[in-house]
Design a protein around this motif. Structure first.
Motif, mmCIF file in Angstrom:
data_model
loop_
_atom_site.group_PDB
_atom_site.id
_atom_site.type_symbol
_atom_site.label_atom_id
_atom_site.label_comp_id
_atom_site.label_asym_id
_atom_site.label_seq_id
_atom_site.Cartn_x
_atom_site.Cartn_y
_atom_site.Cartn_z
ATOM 1 N N GLY A 85 6.157 4.465 0.426
ATOM 2 C CA GLY A 85 6.931 5.690 0.262
ATOM 3 C C GLY A 85 6.958 6.117 -1.191
ATOM 4 N N GLY A 86 7.530 7.285 -1.442
ATOM 5 C CA GLY A 86 7.558 7.818 -2.798
ATOM 6 C C GLY A 86 8.502 7.045 -3.698
ATOM 7 N N ILE A 87 9.828 7.179 -3.458
ATOM 8 C CA ILE A 87 10.844 6.392 -4.163
ATOM 9 C C ILE A 87 11.602 5.614 -3.100
ATOM 10 C CG2 ILE A 87 12.870 6.436 -5.657
ATOM 11 C CD1 ILE A 87 11.849 9.067 -6.807
ATOM 12 N N VAL A 88 11.602 4.292 -3.225
ATOM 13 C CA VAL A 88 12.085 3.418 -2.151
ATOM 14 C C VAL A 88 13.153 2.474 -2.690
ATOM 15 C CG1 VAL A 88 11.433 1.670 -0.453
ATOM 16 C CG2 VAL A 88 9.817 3.508 -1.026
ATOM 17 N N ARG A 93 18.579 4.463 -13.525
ATOM 18 C CA ARG A 93 18.407 5.911 -13.420
ATOM 19 C C ARG A 93 16.935 6.222 -13.206
ATOM 20 N NH1 ARG A 93 21.371 3.888 -16.892
ATOM 21 N NH2 ARG A 93 19.753 3.869 -18.533
ATOM 22 N N VAL A 94 16.629 6.802 -12.047
ATOM 23 C CA VAL A 94 15.260 7.203 -11.716
ATOM 24 C C VAL A 94 15.246 8.726 -11.746
ATOM 25 C CG1 VAL A 94 13.390 7.047 -10.031
ATOM 26 C CG2 VAL A 94 15.000 5.130 -10.307
ATOM 27 N N GLN A 135 0.860 -1.183 0.000
ATOM 28 C CA GLN A 135 0.000 0.000 0.000
ATOM 29 C C GLN A 135 0.896 1.233 0.000
ATOM 30 O OE1 GLN A 135 -2.403 0.908 3.506
ATOM 31 N NE2 GLN A 135 -4.107 1.498 2.171
ATOM 32 N N GLY A 136 0.594 2.164 -0.876
ATOM 33 C CA GLY A 136 1.313 3.436 -0.851
ATOM 34 C C GLY A 136 2.748 3.371 -1.329
ATOM 35 N N SER A 137 3.047 2.499 -2.292
ATOM 36 C CA SER A 137 4.407 2.412 -2.846
ATOM 37 C C SER A 137 4.447 3.091 -4.200
ATOM 38 C CB SER A 137 4.842 0.945 -2.997
ATOM 39 O OG SER A 137 4.928 0.310 -1.743
ATOM 40 N N PRO A 167 5.555 6.816 4.537
ATOM 41 C CA PRO A 167 6.163 7.621 5.593
ATOM 42 C C PRO A 167 7.294 8.543 5.146
ATOM 43 C CG PRO A 167 7.014 5.399 5.678
ATOM 44 C CD PRO A 167 5.967 5.388 4.619
ATOM 45 N N ALA A 168 7.716 8.473 3.866
ATOM 46 C CA ALA A 168 8.796 9.340 3.399
ATOM 47 C C ALA A 168 8.679 9.526 1.892
ATOM 48 C CB ALA A 168 10.162 8.749 3.743
ATOM 49 N N ASP A 169 9.163 10.665 1.420
ATOM 50 C CA ASP A 169 9.231 10.891 -0.027
ATOM 51 C C ASP A 169 10.351 10.060 -0.646
ATOM 52 O OD1 ASP A 169 7.127 12.819 -0.127
ATOM 53 O OD2 ASP A 169 8.509 14.312 0.681
ATOM 54 N N LEU A 170 11.525 10.122 -0.046
ATOM 55 C CA LEU A 170 12.655 9.287 -0.458
ATOM 56 C C LEU A 170 13.005 8.360 0.695
ATOM 57 C CD1 LEU A 170 15.027 11.953 -2.085
ATOM 58 C CD2 LEU A 170 13.370 10.467 -3.244
#
Length: 353
Positions: free
Chosen positions: A297-300, A280-281, A267-269, A325-328
C-alpha cells in the motif's frame, strides 16, 4: 594628529599584533594525504591526524578501510571515478566484518566529525559503509551498490548527516539506521540525524529506521525496491518515533522479495510504520506502489512483530495515488493515529481520503 587618534591607532596595532602572534588553529596545520591507484588508502588513514584529509585519486581500489581518527575527511574523486571493492586477502577487523569502510567509535568515546565523500563502495559481503559510535558523521556523494546486506548503515550514532548518496541493489536496506544491532534495548535519540536527498533503488528496503527517535527522512527518492521506507519499533521503552518523514518521492516500489523469519514477503510497500509513536508523515508524494503483501500500500500502519500498535502518529498533507490495495491503510488496532488533508483515492478502512 590628535591624541584620541593616536590612542585608537595604538590599540588597533596591538590587536593586529596579538592576532599575528596567536597560536594557529588546528585547521592551519591540516595535511592532505594523497592516494594514487596501487597505493594503500588504509596506510594514508593510519598516518592522518585530526583535521587531515585523505584524498583518493580516480581508480579501483581493492581494500577495506578502518577509520578511528576523529575529524578526518575521506574523499574520493567522485562516485563514478573512485571505486572501492573487496580484497579477499585482507584480514583486519573491517574485512572480517565484510564491510568496505568502517567508521568506529564507542558509546563511551564517540568518534567525532568524520566525513566520507565522493566514492563508490561495491560488492562487499555485508555493508558498503558501516558506522558505529559516531558523532556528527557526514556521508555525502557515496554510491553503495550490490553489497550483501546494507549499503550505508549507522548504529549508536548521533547528529549524522547522510545526504546526496545513492544506494542500489543491496541485499537488505539501502540506508539502515538503528539504535544498536547486537543488543535488545529501547529506542535511542539521534539528536537530529538527517537522511536527505538520497536516491534508493533496487534494494529489499530503501530506508530502514529501527528503534530511533528525533530523526528526519526528507527529500529522498525511493523507487524500485520491495518496500520504500520502514519505521520500525516495538514494545521497548523509550518507544521508537518522534521523527519526521517528509517531502519524499516514493514510487513504484514493486520488486518482489521473499518472506523472512521476521517479515512476510514484501512487494508494493511505500511508507510503513510498525510499533512507532508521534511520527509525522507529511508532504510526501507516494505513487504506484502495488502488491498483495500484508504490508502493501501507499502509506501503511501495521502493528509491530510483537503486536505493539502505532500510537499518536500524524499522517497528513500527502499526495498518495495509484497504490494497491490502498493508498492509505490503517491495519493497526490503536485509535489515536490521525489521517488528515491527504489527497488519495482508496483507503483502508474507507473514508480516510
Amino acid at each position: 594628529m590628535t591624541r584620541r587618534k593616536l590612542t585608537f591607532l595604538a590599540c588597533a596595532a596591538a590587536v593586529v599584533a596579538a592576532g599575528l602572534g596567536a597560536t594557529p588553529s588546528a585547521a592551519d596545520h591540516s595535511t592532505v594525504h594523497r592516494v594514487q591507484p596501487g597505493e594503500s588508502i588504509q596506510k594514508a588513514v593510519n598516518a592522518a591526524e585530526p583535521g587531515d584529509t585523505v584524498l583518493i585519486a580516480p581508480g579501483v581500489y581493492k581494500e577495506h578501510v578502518r577509520v578511528t581518527v576523529p575529524d578526518l575527511t575521506l574523499r574520493g574523486s567522485g562516485a563514478a571515478r573512485t571505486v572501492l571493492v573487496p580484497d579477499s586477502k585482507e584480514k583486519d577487523a573491517c574485512a572480517k566484518a565484510g564491510s568496505g569502510i568502517c567508521v568506529l567509535g564507542t558509546d563511551d568515546k564517540p568518534l567525532k566529525d568524520v566525513s566520507v565523500q565522493s566514492l563508490a563502495l561495491r560488492g562487499y559481503a555485508k555493508h558498503g559503509l558501516w558506522a558505529t559510535g559516531t558523532d556528527r558523521l557526514k556521508v555525502r556523494g557515496v554510491l553503495a551498490e550490490k553489497n550483501g546486506t546494507w549499503g550505508i548503515a549507522l548504529e549508536r550514532s548521533v547528529r549524522s548527516v547522510v545526504t546526496h548518496n545513492a544506494a542500489r541493489d543491496n541485499g537488505d536496506a539501502g540506508l539502515f539506521v538503528a539504535n544498536t544491532v547486537d543488543t535488545e534495548e529501547g529506542a535511542r535519540d539521534t539528536d537530529g540525524t538527517v537522511l536527505r536527498h538520497n536516491r534508493l533503488s533496487g534494494n529489499r528496503i530503501g530506508v530502514t529506521v529501527r528503534r530511533l527517535r528525533d530523526l528526519s527522512v526528507e527529500h529522498n527518492e525511493v523507487t524500485g525496491n520491495c518496500a520504500a521506507v520502514f519505521v520500525v519499533g516495538d514494545e521497548r521503552s523509550p518507544r521508537a518515533g518522534d521523527m519526521s518523514v517528509s517531502h519524499n518521492h516514493v514510487h513504484e516500489n514493486n520488486k518482489y522479495c521473499a518472506a523472512t523469519e521476521r517479515l512476510p514477503f514484501l512487494q508494493g510497500s511505500g511508507i510503513v510504520l510498525t510499533g512507532a509513536e508521534k511520527t509525522r508523515v507529511t508532504y510526501n508524494r507516494v505513487e504506484n506502489n502495488q502488491g498483495t503483501s500484508p504490508l502493501s500500500g501507499g502509506i501503511v500502519l501495521f502493528k509491530s512483530l510483537v503486536g505493539t500498535p502505532n500510537e499518536n502518529n500524524d499522517i497528513r498533507d500527502n499526495l498518495v495515488t495509484g497504490n494497491s490495495p490502498a493508498d492509505l491503510a490503517n491495519r493497526d488496532t490503536a485509535s489515536n493515529n490521525t489521517f488528515s488533508r491527504n489527497t488519495c483515492t482508496l483507503s483502508e478502512p474507507a473514508g480516510m481520503c
